[in-house]
Design a protein around this motif. Structure first.
Motif, short mmCIF file in Angstrom:
data_model
loop_
_atom_site.label_atom_id
_atom_site.label_comp_id
_atom_site.label_asym_id
_atom_site.label_seq_id
_atom_site.Cartn_x
_atom_site.Cartn_y
_atom_site.Cartn_z
N SER A 45 0.83 -1.21 0.00
CA SER A 45 0.00 0.00 0.00
C SER A 45 0.86 1.25 0.00
CB SER A 45 -0.94 0.00 1.20
OG SER A 45 -1.91 -1.01 1.07
N GLU A 46 1.90 1.25 0.83
CA GLU A 46 2.79 2.42 0.86
C GLU A 46 3.52 2.57 -0.47
OE1 GLU A 46 6.25 4.97 1.83
OE2 GLU A 46 6.42 2.82 1.44
N ALA A 47 3.93 1.44 -1.03
CA ALA A 47 4.64 1.48 -2.31
C ALA A 47 3.75 2.01 -3.42
CB ALA A 47 5.16 0.09 -2.66
N LEU A 48 2.53 1.49 -3.50
CA LEU A 48 1.63 1.93 -4.55
C LEU A 48 1.26 3.40 -4.42
CD1 LEU A 48 -0.74 -1.18 -4.76
CD2 LEU A 48 1.01 -0.49 -6.42
N SER A 49 1.04 3.85 -3.20
CA SER A 49 0.71 5.27 -3.02
C SER A 49 1.88 6.15 -3.43
CB SER A 49 0.31 5.54 -1.56
OG SER A 49 1.43 5.44 -0.70
N LEU A 50 3.10 5.69 -3.18
CA LEU A 50 4.27 6.46 -3.59
C LEU A 50 4.41 6.50 -5.11
CD1 LEU A 50 6.46 8.02 -2.13
CD2 LEU A 50 7.88 5.98 -2.17
N LEU A 51 4.11 5.39 -5.76
CA LEU A 51 4.15 5.38 -7.22
C LEU A 51 3.10 6.32 -7.81
CD1 LEU A 51 4.68 1.57 -7.88
CD2 LEU A 51 6.29 3.41 -8.36
N VAL A 52 1.91 6.34 -7.20
CA VAL A 52 0.88 7.28 -7.67
C VAL A 52 1.36 8.71 -7.50
CG1 VAL A 52 -1.45 8.15 -7.25
CG2 VAL A 52 -1.02 5.69 -7.25
N GLU A 53 1.97 9.01 -6.36
CA GLU A 53 2.50 10.36 -6.12
C GLU A 53 3.53 10.73 -7.19
OE1 GLU A 53 5.10 12.71 -2.71
OE2 GLU A 53 3.85 11.00 -2.12
N ALA A 54 4.39 9.78 -7.53
CA ALA A 54 5.41 10.03 -8.54
C ALA A 54 4.79 10.24 -9.91
CB ALA A 54 6.40 8.87 -8.57
N LEU A 55 3.79 9.44 -10.25
CA LEU A 55 3.13 9.59 -11.55
C LEU A 55 2.38 10.92 -11.64
CD1 LEU A 55 1.81 5.95 -12.03
CD2 LEU A 55 3.42 7.14 -13.53
N ARG A 56 1.73 11.31 -10.55
CA ARG A 56 1.05 12.62 -10.54
C ARG A 56 2.04 13.74 -10.78
NH1 ARG A 56 -4.16 13.12 -8.08
NH2 ARG A 56 -3.61 15.26 -7.64
N SER A 57 3.19 13.64 -10.14
CA SER A 57 4.21 14.67 -10.31
C SER A 57 4.71 14.72 -11.75
CB SER A 57 5.38 14.40 -9.36
OG SER A 57 6.44 15.28 -9.59
N ARG A 58 4.87 13.55 -12.37
CA ARG A 58 5.39 13.51 -13.73
C ARG A 58 4.36 13.96 -14.75
NH1 ARG A 58 7.25 8.02 -16.90
NH2 ARG A 58 4.99 7.77 -17.02
N LEU A 59 3.09 13.57 -14.53
CA LEU A 59 2.05 13.84 -15.52
C LEU A 59 1.35 15.17 -15.32
CD1 LEU A 59 0.42 10.29 -15.46
CD2 LEU A 59 1.92 11.20 -17.25
N GLY A 60 1.38 15.69 -14.08
CA GLY A 60 0.66 16.92 -13.79
C GLY A 60 -0.84 16.72 -13.67
N ARG A 61 -1.27 15.48 -13.46
CA ARG A 61 -2.69 15.14 -13.31
C ARG A 61 -2.80 13.80 -12.60
NH1 ARG A 61 -3.34 11.00 -16.80
NH2 ARG A 61 -2.03 10.96 -18.68
N ALA A 62 -4.05 13.41 -12.31
CA ALA A 62 -4.26 12.10 -11.69
C ALA A 62 -3.91 11.00 -12.69
CB ALA A 62 -5.71 11.95 -11.24
N PRO A 63 -3.08 10.05 -12.32
CA PRO A 63 -2.73 8.98 -13.26
C PRO A 63 -3.89 8.01 -13.47
CG PRO A 63 -1.74 8.57 -11.12
CD PRO A 63 -2.36 9.92 -11.03
#
Length: 497
Positions: free
Chosen positions: A178-196
């Motif tokens: 869960s912590e890993a997946l939430s961190l990946l989502v945070e990283a994707l949001r930062s890269r994409l500038g939107r909700a992944p």
């Protein structure tokens, strides 16, 4: 593959781990029996490989003691990195969590997720925690990437058991999936500038799905079949990432064939999709040869590999890891930045203890013991279902892991699908009746992300509304027999007057 080729493959794998520094001077190798079980070969194959490696000067074997790597065996280009050489910038890690709250519940809890925690040698367990207690105290914060010693041991285990050996700098410790997946989502949001937009297997891992949505991701459900996730449907989703469990799909248990894996990786490389591999129970394979990790086939740097210790040791340790793609890129940078901001998440004494279990071979010995126990239980389930007398009753997901999926045919058209008047009980009916009799199992339909109706079979050819998931990791054979008695009675339904 003939015997000589199998021996050569084992020799080549150990040589590679020595040359690249994964295995250093005086490191112990697994016992011949343990490594044979991990690789799915005969013990004699590993014995012959160890004898050849001993003759070549890579290792030294001694009767009654672990084989160890000889000092100076590694080439100068592949020495083991010291702690000071490890990338100090943190990254994300993860493994498969149980996410099962403590419940008083009935006497026999057969919901999936809990391994045989008490099966580990008490001597090995105490020694690991003594090592943690004896570790020197420091007036500093832990490395947010994770303890270097643990990350080194994770790399060694991946090389021996999963077919790939990433650099230590690619491995990051985390507090569960869960912590890993939430961190990946945070990283994707930062890269994409939107909700992944993230594609997930349906049915699939519910707690992981909740972690993704809680972190702000938009989920797209993709049905699974006997070959894993449906690639044709996935191609229509425009997903930024996809989470898969290719070695043992959760919960249905399908194994993704190599052709399917290559097609997934090729598509991901072309579209820029991140493939998140949830390798949650790959070390608990009971039948057939071990399946290499998806990351072992990745030549384009598209796979983020999740692994951990919840299914093999104890979910309460809350310790897992992620292996990031080796290729530098914006996702990697974003994950490192997010990890740095969050800081370390797993207590260092826990990491020391797990590193000790890995380094001393206690972890591999434990895996050997529990694999044998789990194999006996899966065989009991298969035997009981063969003699059940229930037409169409099948057991799935028994090639590995800690759970079985029991499915039975849906009622004919026009018959009640569920409830007291149903000719065939639903999974919910069976779970409720079993609970009333003191046995907890999970309704298979609860693992759906989208509701397709009680008789829907999706791409798997089974009715998800007519199945239950039964965990057998933490029960004895007599307890398993009792649970099966109750569940089979519920599946048969009420006796006709």
């Amino acid at each position: 593959m003939d015997q000589s080729s199998k021996v050569a493959a084992v020799v080549a794998r150990v040589r590679r781990l020595v040359h690249d520094g994964t295995l250093g001077a005086d490191d112990p190798l697994p016992s011949t029996r343990a490594l044979a079980a991990e690789l799915g070969v005969a013990r004699g194959t590993v014995v012959a490989a160890y004898e050849q490696l001993d003759g070549e000067g890579y290792i030294r074997t001694r009767h009654g003691a672990a084989a160890r790597v000889v000092g100076g065996a590694a080439s100068g280009a592949g020495t083991r990195p010291e702690a000071s050489d490890v990338d100090p910038v943190p990254r994300v890690g993860g493994g498969t969590d149980v996410h099962r709250a403590s419940r008083p519940g009935p006497a026999l809890d057969c919901r999936p997720g809990i391994p045989a925690v008490t099966a580990i040698s008490a001597r090995d367990w105490r020694a690991a925690w003594r090592a943690a207690a004896e570790a020197p105290l420091r007036n500093e914060l832990s490395n947010p990437l994770g303890l270097p010693a643990l990350r080194e041991q994770v790399v060694a285990q991946l090389g021996l058991a999963r077919g790939f050996s990433p650099p230590v700098s690619d491995v990051v410790v985390a507090a569960g999936t869960s912590e890993a997946l939430s961190l990946l989502v945070e990283a994707l949001r930062s890269r994409l500038g939107r909700a992944p937009r993230i594609a997930v297997e349906d049915p699939g891992y519910r707690s992981g799905h909740r972690a993704l949505t809680s972190a702000g991701a938009e989920l797209v459900a993709v049905p699974v079949g006997p070959d894993g996730i449906d690639l044709a449907v996935l191609a229509t989703t425009s997903a930024d990432a996809v989470v898969v469990s290719p070695t043992h799909q959760y919960p249905l248990g399908s194994v993704m064939p190599v052709g399917h894996r290559r097609a997934l990786l090729t598509r991901a490389a072309v579209t820029g999709t991140v493939v998140v591999e949830d390798d949650y129970d790959s070390e608990l394979r009971h039948r057939g040869t071990p399946v290499p990790a998806l990351a072992a086939l990745d030549t384009e740097g598209v796979v983020v590999h999740l692994g951990g210790f919840s299914k093999t040791l104890d979910p309460r340790l809350r310790c897992a890891y992620v292996v990031l793609p080796g290729r530098a890129g914006s996702l990697r940078d974003a994950v490192l930045a997010a990890r740095t901001a969050r800081g370390p998440v797993v207590a260092e004494p826990v990491q020391v203890a797990i590193a000790h279990l890995l380094r001393t071979g206690a972890y591999r010995r434990h895996l050997g013991r529990v694999r044998r126990d789990y194999t006996h239980r899966r065989e009991r389930i298969a035997l009981r279902l063969t003699d059940s007398g229930v037409p169409g009753l099948e057991a799935r997901a028994l090639t590995g892991g800690l759970h079985a999926v029991l499915t039975w045919p849906a009622p004919e058209a026009g018959a009640p699908a569920t409830g007291a008047g149903a000719a065939v009980p639903s999974g919910a009916d069976v779970a409720a009746q079993a609970a009333a009799a003191g046995v907890l199992v999970a309704d298979l339909a609860d693992y759906e992300t989208e509701r397709f109706g009680p008789g829907a079979a999706l791409g798997y050819g089974i009715a998800l509304g007519h199945g239950v998931v039964l965990g057998y990791g933490a029960v004895t054979l007599p307890e398993l027999d009792r649970a099966l008695d109750v569940v089979l009675t519920a599946i048969r339904g009420p006796v006709a007057p």
